[in-house]
Design a protein around this motif. Sequence first.
Motif, PDB file in Angstrom:
ATOM      1  N   LYS A  71      29.954  84.854  29.720  1.00 32.40           N
ATOM      2  CA  LYS A  71      28.904  84.354  29.056  1.00 32.40           C
ATOM      3  C   LYS A  71      29.253  83.568  27.822  1.00 32.40           C
ATOM      4  O   LYS A  71      28.950  82.456  27.780  1.00 32.40           O
ATOM      5  N   TRP A 118      28.146 107.554  31.095  1.00 36.85           N
ATOM      6  CA  TRP A 118      26.557 108.026  31.360  1.00 36.85           C
ATOM      7  C   TRP A 118      25.656 107.229  31.003  1.00 36.85           C
ATOM      8  O   TRP A 118      25.556 106.863  29.714  1.00 36.85           O
ATOM      9  N   ASN A 178      26.759 100.594  32.003  1.00 34.91           N
ATOM     10  CA  ASN A 178      27.336  99.620  33.152  1.00 34.91           C
ATOM     11  C   ASN A 178      28.240  98.961  32.426  1.00 34.91           C
ATOM     12  O   ASN A 178      27.983  97.550  32.169  1.00 34.91           O
ATOM     13  N   ALA A 189      29.545  94.864  32.840  1.00 30.18           N
ATOM     14  CA  ALA A 189      28.341  93.850  32.365  1.00 30.18           C
ATOM     15  C   ALA A 189      28.318  94.054  30.909  1.00 30.18           C
ATOM     16  O   ALA A 189      28.069  93.005  30.245  1.00 30.18           O
ATOM     17  N   PRO A 233      21.376 106.212  38.269  1.00 23.84           N
ATOM     18  CA  PRO A 233      20.646 106.267  39.491  1.00 23.84           C
ATOM     19  C   PRO A 233      20.951 105.116  40.613  1.00 23.84           C
ATOM     20  O   PRO A 233      20.725 105.346  41.664  1.00 23.84           O
ATOM     21  N   SER A 268      25.718 100.717  40.131  1.00 29.20           N
ATOM     22  CA  SER A 268      26.037  99.501  39.454  1.00 29.20           C
ATOM     23  C   SER A 268      27.454  99.018  39.681  1.00 29.20           C
ATOM     24  O   SER A 268      28.366  99.727  40.317  1.00 29.20           O
ATOM     25  N   PRO A 304      15.943 108.871  37.819  1.00 27.29           N
ATOM     26  CA  PRO A 304      16.132 108.268  36.141  1.00 27.29           C
ATOM     27  C   PRO A 304      15.223 109.201  35.514  1.00 27.29           C
ATOM     28  O   PRO A 304      14.430 109.824  36.015  1.00 27.29           O
ATOM     29  N   ASP A 348      18.416 113.323  33.032  1.00 24.74           N
ATOM     30  CA  ASP A 348      19.775 113.500  32.521  1.00 24.74           C
ATOM     31  C   ASP A 348      19.582 114.685  31.613  1.00 24.74           C
ATOM     32  O   ASP A 348      20.641 115.517  31.872  1.00 24.74           O
ATOM     33  N   VAL A 374      13.355 106.374  28.600  1.00 25.59           N
ATOM     34  CA  VAL A 374      12.602 107.066  29.439  1.00 25.59           C
ATOM     35  C   VAL A 374      12.023 107.996  28.422  1.00 25.59           C
ATOM     36  O   VAL A 374      12.365 107.937  27.173  1.00 25.59           O
ATOM     37  N   ILE A 421      13.715 100.349  37.650  1.00 22.36           N
ATOM     38  CA  ILE A 421      14.539 100.092  36.203  1.00 22.36           C
ATOM     39  C   ILE A 421      15.012  98.595  36.444  1.00 22.36           C
ATOM     40  O   ILE A 421      14.707  98.069  37.401  1.00 22.36           O
ATOM     41  N   ALA A 444      21.190  91.996  33.503  1.00 24.93           N
ATOM     42  CA  ALA A 444      21.994  91.204  34.617  1.00 24.93           C
ATOM     43  C   ALA A 444      23.421  90.857  33.947  1.00 24.93           C
ATOM     44  O   ALA A 444      23.232  90.504  32.756  1.00 24.93           O
ATOM     45  N   ARG A 445      24.217  90.802  34.577  1.00 21.98           N
ATOM     46  CA  ARG A 445      25.913  90.602  33.970  1.00 21.98           C
ATOM     47  C   ARG A 445      25.755  89.319  33.275  1.00 21.98           C
ATOM     48  O   ARG A 445      26.480  89.218  32.296  1.00 21.98           O
TER      49      ARG A 445
END
Length: 693
Positions: free
Chosen positions: A48, A171, A174, A177, A201, A204, A218, A221, A304, A579, A583-584
Amino acid sequence: MNVSLVRAVCPHDCPDTCALHVTVKDGIATEVKGDPDHPATAGVLCTKVSRYTERTYHPDRLLYPQKRVGNKGEGKFERISWDEAIATIASRLKPLVAKNPLAILPYNYAGTMGLVQGDSMSARFFHRIGASFLDKTICATAGATGYQYTLGARIGTDVEQTQNARLIIIWGGNPIASNLHFWTRVQEAKRHGAKIIAIDPYRSLSAEKCHQHIALLPGTDAALVLGLMHILIRDNLLDHDYIAEYTLGFEALKAQVQAWHPQRVADVCGISVDEVEGLARDYGEGAQRGEASLIRMNYGLQRVHGGGMAVRNICCLPALVGAWRHAAGGVLLSSSGSFVKNSDLLERPDLFPTGLPQRTINMSNIGENLLRTSSEEFGPQVEAIFVYNSNPVAIAPQSQSVAQGFAREDLFAVVLEHFQTDTADYADILLPATTQLEHLDAHSAYGHRYMMANNAAIAPLGESKPNTEVFRLLAQAMGLTEPCFQESDDMIAAQAFNYDHERSRHTDWAQLKSQGWSKLKMPDAVHARGGFTTPSGKCEFYSAQMKDDGLDPLPTYIPPYESVASNPVLATKYPLAMISPPARNFLNSTFVNVKSLRDTEGEPHLDLHPDDAQLRGIAVGDRVRIFNDRGSFVAKARVTDKTRSGLVVGLSIWWKKLSSDHKNANEVTSQALTDMGGGPTFYDLLVQVERVE
Ligand SMILES: Nc1nc2c(c(=O)[nH]1)N[C@H]1C(S)=C(S)[C@@H](COP(=O)(O)OP(=O)(O)OC[C@H]3O[C@@H](n4cnc5c(=O)[nH]c(N)nc54)[C@H](O)[C@@H]3O)O[C@H]1N2
Ligand SMILES: Nc1nc2c(c(=O)[nH]1)N[C@H]1C(S)=C(S)[C@@H](COP(=O)(O)OP(=O)(O)OC[C@H]3O[C@@H](n4cnc5c(=O)[nH]c(N)nc54)[C@H](O)[C@@H]3O)O[C@H]1N2
Ligand code: SF4
Ligand SMILES: [Mo]
């Protein structure tokens, strides 16, 4: 030709806060690269920001002030001068200031993370006129609150130690990304033999490259952690000395987790008993062997109902096994608490008029808040909103409500932006802002420990102005005479950090500007001997503060608002959890309008499990409608076992106007708030999905 290299900083809401080298040829920025000498950046940028010049010189950049000529939301504007723009805004705000300034609300977030172009001149302005405060909860406050209760300031493990860990648990993150430079170090640890586990969940991009992926439901945890603590205590995989010296409430914790036997945990989380037992063994036995275990906790698990409690529970784990004894062990959520900033000098809360009432409005349910009328409890209706560094019509939950709020004819809206975003379409006055290449700033970070300086590389494009300059002009037009409204950006930046503190004494602003960055001086292993900034100075398994705040003082599990288990009635209508993580190739809603990046993402997709697809007669490439009582949007189906049955995933955050139906995932998200910190619950909802012709 005149060629120069300018030291700059990536301004985006990303933990990596990269150091940039900008090449400027005859006043044009031609290339943006990562600083090879900055240890956290190591010469590498994400895709990006490697394209930053494409965004800066984008043909759609806002280059002059405009006023609305069409309906709200229609996006029709006409060019005006800066004089007219500032005079109009001042003439609309002055009567509100005279009547009740709480009717004025700033709305800003982390479009730039800069300390100068974020909350400095703008905060001074809104404080001085007595406007409502914005509770900036949209991202991190649930976890920040849970962390604060348990460990104190968010410092955590130094990311530059990652490669030395023997076990790394990713945990709710991602990193490929959203935390690329951490991921690079994870790869190094892997080459040295470390085990890498993802708890997510969804499989990824990052989860699929880990040794193990635990795909829990989701929002569950916190229950998984209660199970881990149960097993660590049951099997005596504990660091008794660390617990005795540096923690509070172990006996109470022991009693509390007694009932969380592995089968119960497996049922709540939708995983196997072996997965629960195995994770506890990896974590506890590794520590017994003297190996460093690192938990990289991110933001995915916080969005959440029980997001704050989930973070709190995880924060208890390293103290139980003594992981903090290692420089590479412990937990990293955010390093933001490492920096010693002079926020009061930058923001000047002391300017708030004495004797006037104060009010704080939560940004996470801005839709509801814009639609509220005056009342005893709420105070005055919001009559003017000033948006900068944020795109609420695209990013805030329950978008229909947000758009309705912004569409109010009696709301005066100013939007200060680089582009005509979904929010800009609702502006009465639309102002052009400079980008990071065009203005000066000072930066802290939330993924590493460097103070950073961003030098302006090029002149402002068109008539665009830095946020600070806009508020300087407004202050003048409103007759505010305090000297702080005349300070230059350089004067503000020089005050950003406290250079009298031992962590930052070795440098100053002049040096930061010429060198680009400087690391805070602090111990590698911050909690090797406790040093928690909680009321007791210990890691608090039992928190009296939580009790005072009406929460369970001990780790517990708070189920999602909307899940099959917690709301079976709703689930008969809307059986699928959803969820919408980033996006990357986008950064929140930033970059969605950069064509090369949007082309890489293609169009809005929905990932759904083959079982769920088959049940609904949905095949790969079908257009599907995702809906619940709050709204709906359309996406293209990807049928994949990356997601578990019962969960759909729509990578985000698309500009509504750049999607085929002018909607995005926030049509279906809810404005319910987290258990603590007033955060949003973007990943706590149920939907139904159907094929559309
Ligand atoms: N490329 C890119 N990078 C970004 C951003 C971006 O938009 N794009 N945004 C930036 C910002 S503002 C932020 S806050 C961060 C966010 O980035 P991260 O901290 O990585 O958080 P998310 O991407 O929201 O979620 C990460 C993972 O958590 C998973 N997840 C969802 N729900 C749960 C759950 O209940 N439990 C667990 N364990 N996992 C869950 C998701 O499937 C996802 O794979 O990234 C920053 N960096
Ligand atoms: N469904 C769903 N929704 C989400 C999330 C999710 O995972 N799923 N993530 C949430 C999270 S974690 C976050 S942090 C929020 C992010 O939400 P926002 O903070 O609103 O982030 P962006 O969408 O990137 O919008 C930032 C805007 O600031 C502008 N900007 C950048 N620099 C400047 C500047 O110097 N001056 C001015 N005036 N403007 C500037 C950019 O052009 C951009 O339009 O979104 C949240 N929304
Ligand atoms: S978005 Fe993150 S990884 Fe990309 S350049 Fe900016 S700080 Fe670095
Ligand atoms: Mo965020």
